[in-house]
Scaffold this active site. Structure first.
Site, PDB file in Angstrom:
ATOM      1  N   CYS A  83       0.827  -1.221   0.000  1.00 55.05           N
ATOM      2  CA  CYS A  83       0.000   0.000   0.000  1.00 55.05           C
ATOM      3  C   CYS A  83       0.856   1.264   0.000  1.00 55.05           C
ATOM      4  O   CYS A  83       0.326   2.365  -0.086  1.00 55.05           O
ATOM      5  CB  CYS A  83      -0.932   0.038   1.205  1.00 55.05           C
ATOM      6  SG  CYS A  83      -1.621  -1.541   1.625  1.00 55.05           S
ATOM      7  N   HIS A 332      -9.308   4.508  -1.349  1.00 56.89           N
ATOM      8  CA  HIS A 332      -7.973   3.920  -1.185  1.00 56.89           C
ATOM      9  C   HIS A 332      -7.654   2.998  -2.354  1.00 56.89           C
ATOM     10  O   HIS A 332      -7.822   1.786  -2.274  1.00 56.89           O
ATOM     11  CB  HIS A 332      -7.961   3.156   0.156  1.00 56.89           C
ATOM     12  CG  HIS A 332      -6.653   2.538   0.522  1.00 56.89           C
ATOM     13  ND1 HIS A 332      -5.431   3.048   0.147  1.00 56.89           N
ATOM     14  CD2 HIS A 332      -6.377   1.436   1.276  1.00 56.89           C
ATOM     15  CE1 HIS A 332      -4.461   2.272   0.640  1.00 56.89           C
ATOM     16  NE2 HIS A 332      -5.010   1.293   1.322  1.00 56.89           N
TER      17      HIS A 332
END
Ligand SMILES: [Zn+2]
Lengths: 385, 136
Positions: A83, A332
């Site tokens: 991420c 996200h």
């Protein structure tokens, strides 16, 4: 090392982009950033991405994005750090420019997630964890964060509802961000009653996944500073690693890599946590917000949640966080999220954050966390025009 | 996991074999070749007793591929009594009965099957230690 600036920024709205492919989104962000910087051709392109190989059966993104952006021939790389892939791409663009290897580099983050089945996405995200000793046990990425949250609640005596302030703040700020995926506020009551996805984590503890791309143009300060650009100086770029598996950490409730990378960034910039006007933190889960705040020295151990409870993170409070909605409510797209954070910090520093503008913002920090805390990138940015 | 990967990790997954660092005595699970504490070579096998307690836990409702039909299930960080933490599912227990500190012991169970014809993956899970649960 040369002083380095972000000379241009670009982003597309985070969402479900049925009409746009991985490469389309990346090209949009790269071209926007180049136009903003008024640069035609960078020498290097760093593409941050985590899941293209698994979800789109597409690797070799460096060359693909360079070609489709009209930049065939330049040097290009795909960078992966779970991420934190996008902030890792910025870190490398920074190193290339600061080290004098090139004068114009582009860092881009891109992720395409919403056209895959949710169990495939769940499986793909779990590759950020230890494949043999975490994922093979049936532990999803959400569950790893749930293990942290449960332990945090047990050790420090918090309830689920205590974490709600992070999500409520993020959604309130996303309402003022036209690029956000969830432009609507939520209430503490909605947070308290949200559906659990891996106890004690609910849907409203978790950042919603989306499709997106964001990019910045990185140049030496002496070249970036010429008008009409609004360059943002990179005062610090730092990263650090920890064990990939939660069970291999020195103490699972301490993000050592976040503390190390923030400490290196503070030292490089010659500032402390209290000097920062806004903090774009990695609020993929509310527990990550609490642990990141503690690792960055903004609250003592076990007190990170307190900042959200006290409303200290609102737009016009002492420590504004997730000022454009954060991962939670802007959305996200995992391998792109670190550059959304940076683009949003630049909007604040350039005075272009619209209704979310923090008056007089001159110093911003971003922190992008890969995995459950394994690879962490911290950037400190400063208005310099 | 491929069959060779199963074979490579059989000792740790089926017998909870880790390592004890011969230089600094650090207790390691899973095994690794370099001790994270003193950075010396760590290749002395150590058989863990398989007894520990729940350090943290979660109930998974949305499972990855191949685990979906087991959901919901309980996953945990288990602290072995020799010291190391490991990640594993809990079994033979109702989710609402799990608590931090609960004594547990290792058992060998099926983790998943890759379709009706595919490889069946076995490994460790942990279940409550019966007498101590009664005492709780
Ligand atoms: Zn050692």
């Amino acid at each position: 090392m040369r002083d380095v600036c972000i000379a241009g920024i670009g982003q597309i709205a985070v969402g479900e982009h049925w009409d746009r492919s991985l490469r389309d989104m990346a090209v949009d962000a790269v071209v926007s950033a180049l136009n903003d910087a008024q640069v035609e051709r960078p020498q290097m392109l760093f593409v941050g991405n985590m899941l293209s190989g698994q979800l789109s059966l597409q690797e070799n993104l460096g060359a693909l994005v360079a070609d489709y952006a009209g930049l065939r021939g330049i040097e290009a790389f795909k960078i992966e750090a779970a991420c934190a892939s996008a902030a890792a791409a910025l870190r490398l663009a920074y190193l290339a420019v600061a080290g004098g290897m090139c004068d114009v580099a582009v860092a881009c983050g891109v992720e395409k997630m919403t056209e895959s089945r949710s169990d495939r996405v769940t499986t793909a995200l779990a590759t950020a964890a230890d494949a043999v000793y975490e994922a093979e046990q049936g532990v999803s990425f959400v569950a790893l964060n749930a293990l942290l949250m449960q332990r945090y609640m047990h050790q420090y005596g918090y309830r689920r509802e205590d974490f709600g302030g992070f999500a409520v703040n993020a959604h309130a700020n996303a309402a003022g961000n036209p690029w956000a995926m969830f432009q609507r506020p939520i209430t503490p009551e909605q947070f308290a009653t949200a559906r659990l996805i891996a106890a004690p984590i609910s849907l409203l503890d978790s950042a919603g996944i989306g499709d997106g791309a964001a990019a910045v143009v990185v140049m030496p300060a002496d070249l970036a500073g010429q008008p009409p650009r609004k360059p943002v100086r990179i005062r610090a770029s730092a990263s650090a690693t920890d064990a990939v598996a939660l069970h291999d950490r020195r103490d699972p409730l301490v993000l050592d890599a976040a503390a190390l990378s923030a400490g290196r960034a503070y030292a490089e910039a010659g500032v402390g946590p209290q000097d920062v006007d806004l903090f774009e933190l990695h609020d993929a889960f509310t527990i990550m917000s609490a642990l990141s705040i503690e690792a960055c020295g903004l609250a003592p151990r076990g007190h990170g949640v307190g900042l959200a409870k006290e409303g200290a993170i609102a737009l016009h409070a002492a420590h504004p966080m997730s000022t454009m909605g954060g991962l939670k409510a802007r959305g996200h797209p995992v391998g792109a999220t670190g550059l959304y954070q940076v683009v949003e910090a630049c909007l604040q520093l350039r005075g272009e954050a619209g209704v979310n503008q923090i008056k007089g913002a001159s110093l911003a920090m971003t922190q992008n966390i890969g995995g459950s805390g394994a690879n962490v990138f911290t950037h400190i940015l400063e208005r310099c025009w | 996991m491929s069959s060779s990967s199963h074979w490579r990790t059989r000792r740790q997954r089926l017998a909870l074999v880790g390592e004890q660092c011969p230089h600094c005595q650090a207790m390691l699970f899973p095994p690794r070749d370099i001790c994270p504490s003193c950075h010396g070579p760590a290749k002395e096998p150590y058989h863990y007793g398989g007894v520990g307690s729940v350090y943290s836990f979660s109930e998974v409702y949305t499972a990855p591929d191949a685990y979906e039909h087991y959901a919901p299930y309980v996953v945990a960080l288990v602290q072995l009594e020799e010291g190391p933490l490991l990640t594993a599912q809990l079994t033979d227990v109702e989710p609402e009965d799990v608590y931090v500190g609960m004594p547990v012991e290792m058992v060998t169970r099926r983790l998943r099957a890759e379709g009706p014809e595919g490889l069946i993956s076995y490994g460790y899970k942990f279940r409550p230690v019966p007498e101590r649960v009664a005492a709780h």
